[in-house]
Design a protein around this motif. Sequence first.
Motif, short mmCIF file in Angstrom:
data_model
loop_
_atom_site.label_atom_id
_atom_site.label_comp_id
_atom_site.label_asym_id
_atom_site.label_seq_id
_atom_site.Cartn_x
_atom_site.Cartn_y
_atom_site.Cartn_z
N GLN A 184 0.81 -1.22 0.00
CA GLN A 184 0.00 0.00 0.00
C GLN A 184 0.85 1.27 0.00
O GLN A 184 0.32 2.37 -0.19
N THR A 185 2.15 1.16 0.21
CA THR A 185 3.00 2.35 0.36
C THR A 185 3.04 3.23 -0.89
O THR A 185 2.95 4.46 -0.77
N PRO A 186 3.18 2.71 -2.10
CA PRO A 186 3.22 3.61 -3.26
C PRO A 186 1.99 4.51 -3.36
O PRO A 186 2.13 5.72 -3.61
N GLN A 187 0.80 3.95 -3.17
CA GLN A 187 -0.41 4.78 -3.22
C GLN A 187 -0.44 5.78 -2.08
O GLN A 187 -0.88 6.92 -2.26
N ARG A 188 -0.01 5.38 -0.90
CA ARG A 188 0.03 6.30 0.24
C ARG A 188 0.91 7.51 -0.07
O ARG A 188 0.57 8.65 0.23
N ILE A 189 2.09 7.25 -0.65
CA ILE A 189 3.01 8.34 -0.96
C ILE A 189 2.41 9.26 -2.03
O ILE A 189 2.50 10.49 -1.92
N ALA A 190 1.79 8.68 -3.04
CA ALA A 190 1.16 9.49 -4.09
C ALA A 190 0.07 10.38 -3.48
O ALA A 190 -0.09 11.54 -3.86
N GLN A 191 -0.68 9.83 -2.52
CA GLN A 191 -1.71 10.63 -1.85
C GLN A 191 -1.10 11.77 -1.05
O GLN A 191 -1.65 12.88 -0.98
N ALA A 192 0.06 11.51 -0.43
CA ALA A 192 0.73 12.57 0.34
C ALA A 192 1.15 13.72 -0.55
O ALA A 192 1.06 14.89 -0.16
N VAL A 193 1.63 13.40 -1.75
CA VAL A 193 2.01 14.45 -2.71
C VAL A 193 0.79 15.31 -3.05
O VAL A 193 0.85 16.54 -3.07
N ARG A 194 -0.33 14.66 -3.31
CA ARG A 194 -1.55 15.42 -3.61
C ARG A 194 -2.00 16.25 -2.41
O ARG A 194 -2.53 17.35 -2.57
N ALA A 195 -1.75 15.74 -1.21
CA ALA A 195 -2.18 16.44 0.00
C ALA A 195 -1.46 17.77 0.16
O ALA A 195 -2.09 18.81 0.44
N ILE A 196 -0.14 17.79 -0.03
CA ILE A 196 0.59 19.04 0.19
C ILE A 196 0.26 20.05 -0.90
O ILE A 196 0.34 21.26 -0.70
N ARG A 197 -0.14 19.59 -2.08
CA ARG A 197 -0.51 20.52 -3.14
C ARG A 197 -1.77 21.32 -2.81
O ARG A 197 -2.01 22.38 -3.38
N VAL A 198 -2.59 20.80 -1.91
CA VAL A 198 -3.77 21.54 -1.49
C VAL A 198 -3.36 22.88 -0.89
O VAL A 198 -3.99 23.90 -1.11
N PHE A 199 -2.25 22.88 -0.15
CA PHE A 199 -1.81 24.08 0.54
C PHE A 199 -0.94 24.98 -0.32
O PHE A 199 -0.91 26.19 -0.14
N HIS A 200 -0.20 24.40 -1.24
CA HIS A 200 0.67 25.23 -2.09
C HIS A 200 0.84 24.54 -3.44
O HIS A 200 1.80 23.80 -3.64
N PRO A 201 -0.07 24.76 -4.35
CA PRO A 201 -0.04 24.02 -5.62
C PRO A 201 1.04 24.47 -6.58
O PRO A 201 1.21 23.85 -7.63
N CYS A 202 1.77 25.52 -6.28
CA CYS A 202 2.68 26.10 -7.27
C CYS A 202 4.16 25.89 -6.98
O CYS A 202 5.00 26.38 -7.71
N VAL A 203 4.49 25.17 -5.89
CA VAL A 203 5.89 24.84 -5.61
C VAL A 203 6.09 23.36 -5.93
O VAL A 203 5.34 22.52 -5.45
N PRO A 204 7.08 23.02 -6.75
CA PRO A 204 7.29 21.62 -7.13
C PRO A 204 7.51 20.72 -5.93
O PRO A 204 8.21 21.08 -4.97
N VAL A 205 6.93 19.51 -5.98
CA VAL A 205 6.99 18.55 -4.89
C VAL A 205 7.63 17.25 -5.38
O VAL A 205 7.27 16.74 -6.44
N GLY A 206 8.56 16.73 -4.60
CA GLY A 206 9.17 15.44 -4.86
C GLY A 206 9.15 14.59 -3.61
O GLY A 206 8.67 15.02 -2.56
N VAL A 207 9.69 13.38 -3.72
CA VAL A 207 9.70 12.44 -2.60
C VAL A 207 11.09 11.84 -2.47
O VAL A 207 11.70 11.42 -3.46
N TYR A 208 11.57 11.78 -1.25
CA TYR A 208 12.87 11.19 -0.94
C TYR A 208 12.84 9.67 -1.14
O TYR A 208 12.03 8.97 -0.54
N GLY A 209 13.71 9.18 -2.01
CA GLY A 209 14.00 7.76 -2.07
C GLY A 209 12.86 6.83 -2.41
O GLY A 209 12.84 5.69 -1.96
N ALA A 210 11.88 7.30 -3.18
CA ALA A 210 10.82 6.42 -3.68
C ALA A 210 10.64 6.76 -5.15
O ALA A 210 10.37 7.90 -5.49
N ALA A 211 10.80 5.78 -6.00
CA ALA A 211 10.75 5.98 -7.47
C ALA A 211 12.02 6.65 -7.97
O ALA A 211 11.97 7.82 -8.35
N PRO A 212 13.14 5.90 -7.96
CA PRO A 212 13.32 4.54 -7.46
C PRO A 212 13.59 4.50 -5.96
O PRO A 212 13.93 5.51 -5.35
N VAL A 213 13.44 3.30 -5.39
CA VAL A 213 13.62 3.11 -3.95
C VAL A 213 15.11 3.12 -3.62
O VAL A 213 15.95 2.62 -4.38
#
Length: 298
Positions: free
Chosen positions: A132-161
Motif C-alpha cells: 500500500q505504500t506507493p499509493q500512500r506516498i502518491a496521496q501525500a504528494v496530492r495532500a501538500i498541493r492543497v496548501f501550495h499548488p505552485c511549488v514543485p513537490v518530490g519524494v525522498y528515495g521512492a521511485a526509485p527506492v
Amino acid sequence: MNPLKQLFVSLCVAAALIAAVAVGNGRCVCSAAAHVRFTGAPDQKIAGITSGGDFIIYQFIPFKCFVQDGKIVEFKKAGISKDAWFARFGIRTAHVVYHSLDPVVLKQVARTAKRPSIISLDLEQWSFYAPQTPQRIAQAVRAIRVFHPCVPVGVYGAAPVNTFGWAPGRWQKYDQLNPRYKVVADAVDFISPVLYSYQPSMKKWQTTARYDIAWAHRYGTSKPIIPYVSMRIRRHQNLNGKKRRDLTYGEMLLELKTLRRLGANGCIVWASSKSNEPLDPHRTGWLRAMIAFARRGR
C-alpha cells in the motif's frame, strides 16, 4: 475511519473546492485533479527546475554559522538567513518535510516555500516493501498541493527506492520493487533517487548512480531528476576510529559531474541537523566544490 484516511478524505474535499489557481500570466495554473502546469513561453521553467539545460544545486544544510573574514559568525546574529547566504553562490533551497502528514505542518512548509525553492517529502515511516505504500506516498504528494499548488513537490528515495549503496546481487531485489513506484513517479513534479555516499569507494557510488538514474529515466515521465547526495561519507572507518568523514573537494566535484553526465537536472545536497560545523566557502572542500559547480556548471 482511521486518522490517515480521514486526513486524505478531508484534503480531497478541500482540493475539489479549488477549481483553479492562477498566479499571473506565465505562472502556475493548477487544478485539483491535475499536476502543476505552467502557461506562457514554451521554455518556461517550472519553479527553476527543468528537463534540460541548467544543472541546479539545492541544499538542505541546517547549519547555524559560517566563516567570514576568518571569524565564525552565526546566521541569526549576522541578520542573514542561511538560505539567503547560499543563494549568493547560486545554490537554491529544498524544504524537506520529515515523517509528517499533519495539515498544520504541511501548511507551514507551504507558506515558507517560495519559488524557486522545492519541497521534498521524506516518508520513511512507511515500509517501502508494503504493497500500500506507493499509493500512500502518491496521496501525500496530492495532500501538500492543497496548501501550495505552485511549488514543485518530490519524494525522498521512492521511485526509485533507495538501495543504500552497492553490493553484489542487490539490483535484482530493486528491479522487482521499483515498478510498483510508477504511481509515485507519475504524482511528483521531480524524481529524487537517494545517492548518499554510503561507502568510501567512489566507483561503487558511481555504479549506484548509474543504476538509480537509469531507473528514474525508465519511468518515462520526462520529469526533472534531482537526486539526493550527502556532503559526508557515512560508513567510512579510518585509523582514528571515526565512522564518518566529509567529502573532499575532488569527491564532491566528481559526484556533481557524474550526475550531470548521467542526465540529472540537479541535486539536493543534504546534511544532518546534528552536524553544526561552520560553513567555510574557502576551506571546506565539499562546499567549495558546490559553489564552483553552481557558478560554472550550467
